[in-house]
Design a protein around this motif. Structure first.
Motif, PDB file in Angstrom:
ATOM      1  N   GLU A 410       0.344  -1.811  -0.040  1.00 60.70           N
ATOM      2  CA  GLU A 410      -0.091  -0.201  -0.032  1.00 60.70           C
ATOM      3  C   GLU A 410       0.670   1.353   0.471  1.00 60.70           C
ATOM      4  O   GLU A 410       0.443   2.192  -0.484  1.00 60.70           O
ATOM      5  CB  GLU A 410      -0.974  -0.097   1.145  1.00 60.70           C
ATOM      6  CG  GLU A 410      -1.914  -0.789   1.248  1.00 60.70           C
ATOM      7  CD  GLU A 410      -2.971  -0.686  -0.034  1.00 60.70           C
ATOM      8  OE1 GLU A 410      -2.756   0.122  -0.471  1.00 60.70           O
ATOM      9  OE2 GLU A 410      -3.332  -1.979  -0.171  1.00 60.70           O
ATOM     10  N   GLY A 411       1.884   0.914   0.565  1.00 63.09           N
ATOM     11  CA  GLY A 411       2.987   2.173   0.280  1.00 63.09           C
ATOM     12  C   GLY A 411       3.359   2.810  -0.632  1.00 63.09           C
ATOM     13  O   GLY A 411       2.732   4.126  -1.360  1.00 63.09           O
ATOM     14  N   ALA A 412       3.986   1.504  -1.364  1.00 56.28           N
ATOM     15  CA  ALA A 412       3.758   2.251  -3.056  1.00 56.28           C
ATOM     16  C   ALA A 412       2.964   1.970  -4.288  1.00 56.28           C
ATOM     17  O   ALA A 412       3.129   1.826  -5.268  1.00 56.28           O
ATOM     18  CB  ALA A 412       5.247   0.774  -3.303  1.00 56.28           C
ATOM     19  N   ASN A 413       2.413   1.563  -3.412  1.00 56.01           N
ATOM     20  CA  ASN A 413       0.702   1.494  -4.184  1.00 56.01           C
ATOM     21  C   ASN A 413       1.026   0.513  -5.197  1.00 56.01           C
ATOM     22  O   ASN A 413       0.158   0.398  -6.468  1.00 56.01           O
ATOM     23  CB  ASN A 413       0.069   2.829  -4.609  1.00 56.01           C
ATOM     24  CG  ASN A 413      -1.432   3.237  -5.322  1.00 56.01           C
ATOM     25  OD1 ASN A 413      -2.483   2.184  -4.880  1.00 56.01           O
ATOM     26  ND2 ASN A 413      -1.479   4.070  -6.432  1.00 56.01           N
ATOM     27  N   GLN A 414       1.508  -0.945  -5.057  1.00 59.66           N
ATOM     28  CA  GLN A 414       1.284  -1.348  -5.831  1.00 59.66           C
ATOM     29  C   GLN A 414       1.426  -3.184  -5.305  1.00 59.66           C
ATOM     30  O   GLN A 414       1.766  -3.312  -4.236  1.00 59.66           O
ATOM     31  CB  GLN A 414       2.319  -1.019  -7.110  1.00 59.66           C
ATOM     32  CG  GLN A 414       3.738  -1.432  -6.507  1.00 59.66           C
ATOM     33  CD  GLN A 414       5.117  -0.953  -7.679  1.00 59.66           C
ATOM     34  OE1 GLN A 414       5.063  -0.338  -8.270  1.00 59.66           O
ATOM     35  NE2 GLN A 414       6.303  -1.887  -7.883  1.00 59.66           N
ATOM     36  N   ALA A 415       1.821  -4.080  -6.856  1.00 64.30           N
ATOM     37  CA  ALA A 415       1.759  -6.004  -5.468  1.00 64.30           C
ATOM     38  C   ALA A 415       2.888  -6.273  -6.686  1.00 64.30           C
ATOM     39  O   ALA A 415       3.537  -5.282  -6.959  1.00 64.30           O
ATOM     40  CB  ALA A 415       0.858  -6.414  -6.647  1.00 64.30           C
ATOM     41  N   TRP A 416       4.216  -6.818  -5.404  1.00 63.10           N
ATOM     42  CA  TRP A 416       5.633  -6.945  -5.489  1.00 63.10           C
ATOM     43  C   TRP A 416       5.524  -9.079  -5.926  1.00 63.10           C
ATOM     44  O   TRP A 416       4.838  -9.462  -4.969  1.00 63.10           O
ATOM     45  CB  TRP A 416       6.158  -6.176  -4.970  1.00 63.10           C
ATOM     46  CG  TRP A 416       6.587  -5.314  -5.426  1.00 63.10           C
ATOM     47  CD1 TRP A 416       5.374  -4.347  -4.054  1.00 63.10           C
ATOM     48  CD2 TRP A 416       7.253  -4.306  -5.236  1.00 63.10           C
ATOM     49  NE1 TRP A 416       6.218  -3.243  -4.439  1.00 63.10           N
ATOM     50  CE2 TRP A 416       7.327  -2.831  -4.919  1.00 63.10           C
ATOM     51  CE3 TRP A 416       8.182  -4.837  -6.302  1.00 63.10           C
ATOM     52  CZ2 TRP A 416       7.729  -2.199  -5.659  1.00 63.10           C
ATOM     53  CZ3 TRP A 416       9.560  -4.010  -6.552  1.00 63.10           C
ATOM     54  CH2 TRP A 416       9.243  -3.038  -6.123  1.00 63.10           C
ATOM     55  N   ALA A 417       5.721  -9.411  -6.794  1.00 63.91           N
ATOM     56  CA  ALA A 417       6.115 -10.244  -6.953  1.00 63.91           C
ATOM     57  C   ALA A 417       8.194 -10.798  -6.287  1.00 63.91           C
ATOM     58  O   ALA A 417       9.089 -10.471  -6.816  1.00 63.91           O
ATOM     59  CB  ALA A 417       6.455 -11.270  -8.021  1.00 63.91           C
ATOM     60  N   VAL A 418       7.824 -11.648  -4.933  1.00 66.04           N
ATOM     61  CA  VAL A 418       8.948 -11.986  -4.065  1.00 66.04           C
ATOM     62  C   VAL A 418       9.452 -13.090  -4.524  1.00 66.04           C
ATOM     63  O   VAL A 418       8.844 -14.307  -4.123  1.00 66.04           O
ATOM     64  CB  VAL A 418       9.165 -10.791  -3.041  1.00 66.04           C
ATOM     65  CG1 VAL A 418       9.982 -11.119  -2.161  1.00 66.04           C
ATOM     66  CG2 VAL A 418       8.654  -9.912  -2.480  1.00 66.04           C
ATOM     67  N   GLU A 419      11.242 -13.002  -4.982  1.00 63.75           N
ATOM     68  CA  GLU A 419      11.368 -14.233  -4.629  1.00 63.75           C
ATOM     69  C   GLU A 419      12.047 -14.873  -3.586  1.00 63.75           C
ATOM     70  O   GLU A 419      13.247 -14.293  -3.732  1.00 63.75           O
ATOM     71  CB  GLU A 419      12.674 -15.090  -6.244  1.00 63.75           C
ATOM     72  CG  GLU A 419      12.023 -15.027  -7.901  1.00 63.75           C
ATOM     73  CD  GLU A 419      13.090 -15.145  -8.601  1.00 63.75           C
ATOM     74  OE1 GLU A 419      12.437 -16.303  -9.168  1.00 63.75           O
ATOM     75  OE2 GLU A 419      13.795 -14.614  -8.350  1.00 63.75           O
ATOM     76  N   LEU A 420      11.748 -15.515  -3.286  1.00 65.74           N
ATOM     77  CA  LEU A 420      12.039 -15.790  -1.499  1.00 65.74           C
ATOM     78  C   LEU A 420      12.576 -17.177  -1.722  1.00 65.74           C
ATOM     79  O   LEU A 420      14.355 -16.868  -1.218  1.00 65.74           O
ATOM     80  CB  LEU A 420      10.892 -16.582  -0.600  1.00 65.74           C
ATOM     81  CG  LEU A 420       9.670 -15.514  -0.246  1.00 65.74           C
ATOM     82  CD1 LEU A 420       9.013 -16.336   0.846  1.00 65.74           C
ATOM     83  CD2 LEU A 420      10.632 -13.650  -0.035  1.00 65.74           C
ATOM     84  N   ARG A 421      12.791 -18.067  -2.020  1.00 61.73           N
ATOM     85  CA  ARG A 421      13.676 -18.948  -2.215  1.00 61.73           C
ATOM     86  C   ARG A 421      14.654 -19.837  -3.895  1.00 61.73           C
ATOM     87  O   ARG A 421      12.998 -19.494  -4.461  1.00 61.73           O
ATOM     88  CB  ARG A 421      14.059 -20.359  -1.403  1.00 61.73           C
ATOM     89  CG  ARG A 421      12.124 -21.623  -1.607  1.00 61.73           C
ATOM     90  CD  ARG A 421      12.548 -22.140  -0.360  1.00 61.73           C
ATOM     91  NE  ARG A 421      12.560 -21.633   0.494  1.00 61.73           N
ATOM     92  CZ  ARG A 421      12.280 -22.286   1.555  1.00 61.73           C
ATOM     93  NH1 ARG A 421      12.876 -23.748   1.593  1.00 61.73           N
ATOM     94  NH2 ARG A 421      12.034 -22.651   2.698  1.00 61.73           N
ATOM     95  N   VAL A 422      14.756 -20.071  -4.505  1.00 64.35           N
ATOM     96  CA  VAL A 422      15.659 -20.822  -6.031  1.00 64.35           C
ATOM     97  C   VAL A 422      16.108 -22.357  -5.853  1.00 64.35           C
ATOM     98  O   VAL A 422      16.925 -22.090  -5.306  1.00 64.35           O
ATOM     99  CB  VAL A 422      15.132 -19.709  -6.971  1.00 64.35           C
ATOM    100  CG1 VAL A 422      14.464 -18.533  -6.783  1.00 64.35           C
ATOM    101  CG2 VAL A 422      16.791 -18.676  -7.007  1.00 64.35           C
ATOM    102  N   PRO A 423      15.138 -22.560  -7.173  1.00 64.44           N
ATOM    103  CA  PRO A 423      16.902 -23.688  -6.899  1.00 64.44           C
ATOM    104  C   PRO A 423      17.974 -23.797  -7.629  1.00 64.44           C
ATOM    105  O   PRO A 423      18.272 -22.368  -8.546  1.00 64.44           O
ATOM    106  CB  PRO A 423      16.249 -24.834  -7.453  1.00 64.44           C
ATOM    107  CG  PRO A 423      14.610 -24.336  -8.519  1.00 64.44           C
ATOM    108  CD  PRO A 423      14.419 -23.036  -7.433  1.00 64.44           C
ATOM    109  N   THR A 424      18.542 -24.509  -7.380  1.00 57.66           N
ATOM    110  CA  THR A 424      19.977 -24.119  -8.102  1.00 57.66           C
ATOM    111  C   THR A 424      20.714 -24.950  -8.946  1.00 57.66           C
ATOM    112  O   THR A 424      19.839 -26.213  -8.347  1.00 57.66           O
ATOM    113  CB  THR A 424      21.402 -23.947  -6.771  1.00 57.66           C
ATOM    114  OG1 THR A 424      21.434 -25.064  -6.127  1.00 57.66           O
ATOM    115  CG2 THR A 424      21.104 -23.513  -6.157  1.00 57.66           C
ATOM    116  N   PRO A 425      21.464 -25.362  -9.758  1.00 55.27           N
ATOM    117  CA  PRO A 425      21.554 -25.789 -11.328  1.00 55.27           C
ATOM    118  C   PRO A 425      22.074 -27.520 -10.894  1.00 55.27           C
ATOM    119  O   PRO A 425      21.844 -28.454 -10.969  1.00 55.27           O
ATOM    120  CB  PRO A 425      22.774 -25.052 -11.629  1.00 55.27           C
ATOM    121  CG  PRO A 425      22.884 -23.652 -11.540  1.00 55.27           C
ATOM    122  CD  PRO A 425      21.844 -23.829  -9.657  1.00 55.27           C
TER     123      PRO A 425
END
Length: 559
Positions: A410-425
């Protein structure tokens, strides 16, 4: 001084020495009780007879077609693979992501082991291995910077020694081996080896074809359909919003779609059995002088005027609980069962002229129209029949290999997609919140003057979801990107946010509520009815953690 104390004691004394009258539960006003029974309709005699035997006739139509998504290609279905595994399994490709490095190395090593232990001449195997290493080298195809230290060490050891098994399997699927030309210059003796290895690879990790993905990234749910052919013609059962996890008949809706062209496969059912009274925990005792379970107090059930479900449960337990009977009938898994006749023989059959033929379930009006386990349809009606989908009894779920948080700011008046964890090769998991670089320092203001900043910095694993209007009145959240320190756009490292690349990744705005959404990818392991093991990777959407704050600010001065 002496005193005399007296008192009077009351003691009960039975008039007779017989205890039977106190145990009989005598009623002093039987006329009143008879009047109340007549008032409540207990003398109608509708349920005076007790069922003795029941004969069931019907048929079970098996599902023979499966179609992922809404526009996918329908394929034959034999019922050997559970539906949730087919719907949840991610599609496979030549190199779906760089996270397949470890699995590709293990599959390639197994292929070399089978070739070297086969009766194929050693010289031919050596030439084929050289061609495999040249055609399908074990390397990364992801973005620069995705190679961490552990992956670099893994590549140093494996590069040039084993081929990429994932790429080899994709090539064999595109051009199946034949006895005349198995591939890579191998002789005809190698054809059984390649066929055996490809079957092992397909059973090792269940994956769908690229055009058979049931996941809808715009709705964050799975959608698929199954088809069968019954007495009423083609029937399509659609799961319009399967969230993942436990699949049941309640997830399906009967539609009028006949495009699956399912061939008929029917099994006739005939069973004669003995009905048994329905029993459930907390049911009132059937005998008058039987002690009931003290943990259940049906009289203490409280229900508001609008709480119909609780009132129905209490009424069923106290009034109709002893009027229901259970008639078992085994039906095949993966079929839609329809009863054609139910014949009941009761204790009054000889006086009433023989057994009773019951009307079909839901064929009457009012209370007779009620039945359970009926599928809903698109027009709001209910379809008769019991659908038993072929599902797994239970699965083992791994820890999430990838996790993305979709949240409102709400502070930035938008939505976010936050990558918390991703697989490593190399098969591990990277926590992007800990691996995020330190924020870039703001430029120092000369002489203590204020510095104007157009925008503040956001971590590299935060990707904006900006509102867009593809057509009038339809609002979506479109995945955008921010620029890195060198001006290059920051791209997601995982697969959940990279599904729409290089095209636009649009998400319906209503799919991201204020509490947010947590997207995960995890491995599922289960066994089928015949004992086979299944392993697949699934995607799920779960409730989020509430609103978030990125600290993004525009047009401000810093001292």
């Amino acid at each position: 001084m002496a005193s005399i104390t007296t008192w009077t004691r009351l003691e009960p004394r039975a008039r007779t020495g017989d205890l039977r009258p106190s145990l009989e539960g005598q009623v002093h006003d039987p006329a009143w009780m008879l009047a109340r029974q007549w008032q409540l309709g207990e003398f109608l005699g509708d349920d005076a007879g007790t069922p003795v035997w029941v004969r069931l006739r019907g048929h079970a139509d098996r599902i023979t077609r499966y179609r992922p998504g809404t526009t996918g290609t329908a394929v034959p279905y034999d019922g050997s693979t559970p539906l949730e595994a087919l719907a949840e399994a991610e599609p496979a490709g030549p190199r779906s992501t760089a996270t397949d490095l470890r699995a590709g190395a293990e599959a390639g090593q197994h292929l070399l082991r089978l070739l070297r232990s086969s009766p194929v001449p050693a010289a031919a195997v050596a030439d084929a291995v050289a061609l495999l290493l040249d055609d399908h080298p074990l390397t990364l195809t992801g973005e620069e910077g995705t190679t961490d230290a552990a992956t670099a060490r893994c590549l140093t050891v494996l590069r040039g020694r084993v081929p990429d098994g994932n790429a080899v399997a994709h090539t064999l699927h595109a051009n199946p081996p034949t006895p005349a030309e198995p591939g890579w210059g191998l002789p005809a003796e190698a054809f059984p080896v390649l066929r055996h290895w490809l079957a092992w690879y397909d059973e090792r990790h269940l994956a769908g074809a690229p055009d058979r993905d049931a996941w809808d990234p715009r709705r964050l749910e799975h959608r698929f359909s199954v088809g069968l052919s019954g007495s009423a013609g083609q029937t399509t059962l659609t799961a319009p919003a399967y969230q993942g996890g436990a699949l049941d008949w309640t997830d399906f809706t009967a539609t009028g779609d006949t495009g699956l062209n399912a061939p008929p496969e029917r099994e006739m059912l005939l069973a004669t059995t003995f009905p048994a009274p329905v029993r459930f925990p907390g049911m009132p005792a059937r005998r008058y002088w039987e002690f009931e379970d003290a943990r259940v107090a049906l009289g203490g059930v409280e229900a508001a005027p609008s709480d119909l479900a609780r009132m129905l449960v209490a009424e069923f337990a106290t009034v109709y609980g002893n009027d229901w009977y259970l008639v078992p009938l085994e039906v095949p898994v993966g079929s839609l069962t329809t009863l054609t006749s139910v014949v009941v023989g009761d204790t009054f059959s000889s006086e009433l002229g023989g057994p009773t033929l019951l009307p079909p379930p839901g064929a009457g009006t009012g209370d007779a129209h009620w039945s359970v386990h009926r599928l809903s349809t698109e027009d709001g009606t209910r379809r008769a029949g019991l659908f038993v989908p072929p599902v797994t009894v239970g699965t083992l779920e791994s820890e999430p290999v990838e996790e993305v948080l979709l949240a409102r700011d709400e502070g930035a008046n938008q939505a976010w997609a936050v990558e918390l964890r991703v697989p490593t090769p190399h098969g591990g998991t990277l926590d992007r919140t800990r691996a995020a670089p330190e924020p870039r320092p703001a430029p120092a203001a000369p002489g203590g003057t204020a510095v104007y900043r157009l925008t503040t910095d956001v971590p590299d694993h935060w990707f904006p979801l900006l509102p867009a209007e593809p057509r009038p009145g339809a609002y979506v959240l479109r995945l955008a990107h921010l620029d890195g320190p060198e001006g290059a756009p920051l791209r997601p490292l995982g697969r959940l946010l990279a599904l729409g690349l290089p095209h636009a990744y649009d998400l319906f705005a209503e799919e991201v509520p204020r509490e947010g959404v947590t997207l995960t990818r995890s491995h599922q392991y289960a066994r089928t009815a015949d004992g086979r093991t299944l392993l697949w990777t699934t995607r799920r959407a779960r409730p989020g953690r509430g609103e978030t704050s990125s600290g993004l600010r525009f047009d401000h001065l810093e001292e």
